[in-house]
Design an enzyme around this catalytic site. Structure first.
Site, PDB file in Angstrom:
ATOM      1  N   TRP A 143    -100.764 -38.941  13.520  1.00 14.35           N
ATOM      2  CA  TRP A 143    -101.711 -39.542  14.463  1.00 14.35           C
ATOM      3  C   TRP A 143    -101.498 -41.026  14.667  1.00 14.35           C
ATOM      4  CZ3 TRP A 143    -103.032 -36.039  10.622  1.00 14.35           C
ATOM      5  CH2 TRP A 143    -103.445 -34.779  11.072  1.00 14.35           C
ATOM      6  N   ASP A 185    -108.498 -43.986   8.129  1.00 12.55           N
ATOM      7  CA  ASP A 185    -108.122 -42.692   8.681  1.00 12.55           C
ATOM      8  C   ASP A 185    -106.655 -42.331   8.474  1.00 12.55           C
ATOM      9  OD1 ASP A 185    -108.581 -40.240   9.827  1.00 12.55           O
ATOM     10  OD2 ASP A 185    -108.956 -40.966  11.836  1.00 12.55           O
ATOM     11  N   GLN A 222    -109.433 -28.348   8.921  1.00 17.14           N
ATOM     12  CA  GLN A 222    -108.868 -29.031  10.097  1.00 17.14           C
ATOM     13  C   GLN A 222    -108.884 -28.162  11.362  1.00 17.14           C
ATOM     14  OE1 GLN A 222    -106.567 -32.328  10.674  1.00 17.14           O
ATOM     15  NE2 GLN A 222    -107.630 -31.545  12.477  1.00 17.14           N
ATOM     16  N   GLU A 251    -115.535 -36.312  17.382  1.00 17.16           N
ATOM     17  CA  GLU A 251    -114.374 -37.186  17.607  1.00 17.16           C
ATOM     18  C   GLU A 251    -113.752 -36.778  18.943  1.00 17.16           C
ATOM     19  OE1 GLU A 251    -111.225 -36.894  14.761  1.00 17.16           O
ATOM     20  OE2 GLU A 251    -110.252 -38.727  15.437  1.00 17.16           O
ATOM     21  N   HIS A 310    -115.929 -34.820  10.056  1.00 16.99           N
ATOM     22  CA  HIS A 310    -115.421 -35.316  11.320  1.00 16.99           C
ATOM     23  C   HIS A 310    -116.428 -34.825  12.362  1.00 16.99           C
ATOM     24  CE1 HIS A 310    -111.760 -35.802   9.023  1.00 16.99           C
ATOM     25  NE2 HIS A 310    -111.155 -36.377  10.049  1.00 16.99           N
ATOM     26  N   HIS A 317    -106.572 -39.601   5.247  1.00 20.24           N
ATOM     27  CA  HIS A 317    -105.895 -38.296   5.161  1.00 20.24           C
ATOM     28  C   HIS A 317    -104.636 -38.468   4.312  1.00 20.24           C
ATOM     29  CE1 HIS A 317    -108.333 -36.150   8.211  1.00 20.24           C
ATOM     30  NE2 HIS A 317    -108.559 -37.392   8.613  1.00 20.24           N
TER      31      HIS A 317
HETATM   32 FE   FE2 Z   1    -109.942 -38.207  10.016  1.00 21.13          FE
END
Ligand code: FE2
Length: 427
Positions: free
Chosen positions: A314, A308, A151, A212, A209, A58
């Site tokens: 995150w 990632d 997202q 997850e 994605h 990202h």
């Molecule tokens: Fe991701």
């Protein structure tokens, strides 16, 4: 005419070879190459490897750690909320600066191809604009692939679907999605069908994605495999994360894995962030946050490891080192046999390249002259030491190099020594 001649390096399969580079191609790989060369570099005892490749990143969020605040709970959901604040205050210039700084790190680590998701949720699409500019700027040395990533969900926001289409029209390369984050399971399922159809119509790859979550009932990978099979898109579709599979019923998984294999869907677990974020709602025992890596490999499914996140909402750590990713993946997936450990190295180099559709990467005559020289004797040693990068060549150009940097150690009762952590088995 040879531009660069690497002498005496060890290839990843253990053969000792010279490698000749002319222009942006590998001109020859042979036990002994003679002849005039622009530069001759002795790489005896070092490993000449294909470059590192990261198929899941990202870049719109990277190097933003602490802005506007840190993720206090450490959960995926707080990370998403925090990113929601950041993306509306980040300017195009600021995102370009952060991404370029990250690409400098990546280049220095021999990480020469990156697939980054870019958030298409906000109507301003500043992230898309920024990353398209970054892709142009780094093109001479990094293959940057962009994924249109809704997202906040394809259907959860009014313009979610329109913005994915707008981003693709602007030149984004790959179709993304986040089915487990749609409002309902049914919406998630519909989003997979819709997005795969969009990709098929446009002749694009898909990387979602997918699942997850720790919820064993999150089964969107099943729909992704179904659509891939139905549309004949095998080899061009990847499911990222797939962490729910960790918690799924074993009988169901025994049906699921052959479907994924048959469809030709690749899997991209992200060991560092998965082990950090999953299982946060568990007390003890606490589930590992990784999908079933060994089991998928045994079924013939292509699996690569992604990074990632680096210093973003995150993940508070990270350094663009794909050997860190392999090291963590190897441990969490319990891949400790010599063959399994070597496979983990492939999963951050050639397997990831294949997932991204980059078929001219490898140390072979005629392939692209992009490689990294590591202070290691083997793939396993490279992972064990997170080996130092001595030389990085991209498209025939030396873009990073450093001399050996031994640590000089003086200990009571021992002679002073320059410590080398390389290991040779005793006879
Ligand atoms: Fe991701």
């Amino acid at each position: 005419m040879i531009d660069i001649l690497l002498k005496g390096g060890t290839l990843t399969d253990g053969r000792v070879m010279d490698v000749a580079i002319t222009g942006d191609r590998i001109a020859d790989v042979a036990p002994r190459i003679e002849g005039a060369a622009g530069e001759v570099i002795d790489v005896t005892g070092l490993m000449v490897s294909p470059p590192f490749v990261d198929p899941h990143f990202h870049m719109d969020a990277t190097l933003s750690y602490g802005v506007p605040r840190i993720n206090a709970s450490g959960t995926l959901l707080e990370g998403i909320a925090l990113w929601g604040e950041l993306r509306d205050i980040a300017t195009v210039d600021e995102m370009v600066d952060r991404a370029l700084a990250y690409c400098d790190w990546a280049a220095s680590m021999g990480l020469l191809a990156i697939r980054t998701h870019v958030d298409t949720t906000p109507d301003h699409l500043r992230g898309v604009e920024a990353l398209i500019e970054v892709r142009r700027r780094v093109k001479p040395y990094i293959d940057l692939q962009l994924v249109a990533f809704p997202q906040d969900g394809l259907y959860r926001t009014k313009t979610g679907r329109d913005n994915v289409i707008r981003a693709l029209d602007m030149g984004v390369d790959v179709v993304g999605g986040i089915p487990h984050f749609e409002r309902t399971m049914e919406d998630g399922r519909r989003s997979v069908t819709d997005l795969c159809q969009i990709a098929e119509t446009r002749g694009l790859m898909v990387d979602m994605h997918c699942d997850e979550t720790d919820d064993p009932m999150s089964r969107h990978i099943e729909q992704l495999a179904f659509e891939t099979h139905r549309l004949g898109m095998g080899g061009r579709v990847a499911g990222s994360h797939l962490t729910s599979m960790h918690s799924m019923d074993n009988y169901y998984v025994s049906k699921l894995l052959p479907l994924i294999a048959e469809a030709g869907v690749a899997a991209i677990p992200n060991p560092l962030i998965n082990i950090m974020i999953q299982g946060r709602h568990d007390t003890f025992p606490k589930r590992r946050g990784l999908t079933r890596v060994k089991e998928m490999l045994a079924m013939g499914i292509r699996v690569g490891f992604g990074q990632d996140c680096v210093l973003d909402p995150w993940h508070p750590l990270g350094s663009a080192d794909m050997l860190d990713v392999a090291f963590m993946g190897l441990h969490v997936a319990q891949m400790g046999s010599p063959a399994e450990m070597a496979r983990c190295f492939d999963m951050v180099t050639t397997e990831n390249a294949a997932i991204m559709g980059l078929h001219d990467i490898g140390i072979e005559k005629g392939k692209r002259a992009s490689l990294v020289v590591l202070d290691a004797g083997s793939k396993v040693e490279a992972i064990r030491l997170r080996a130092e990068r001595r030389l990085v060549i991209s498209n025939g150009r030396i873009i990073a190099r450093r001399a050996a940097s031994p640590m000089n150690v003086s200990l009571p009762g021992r002679d002073p020594v320059a410590v080398n952590r390389r290991f040779a088995a005793r006879p």
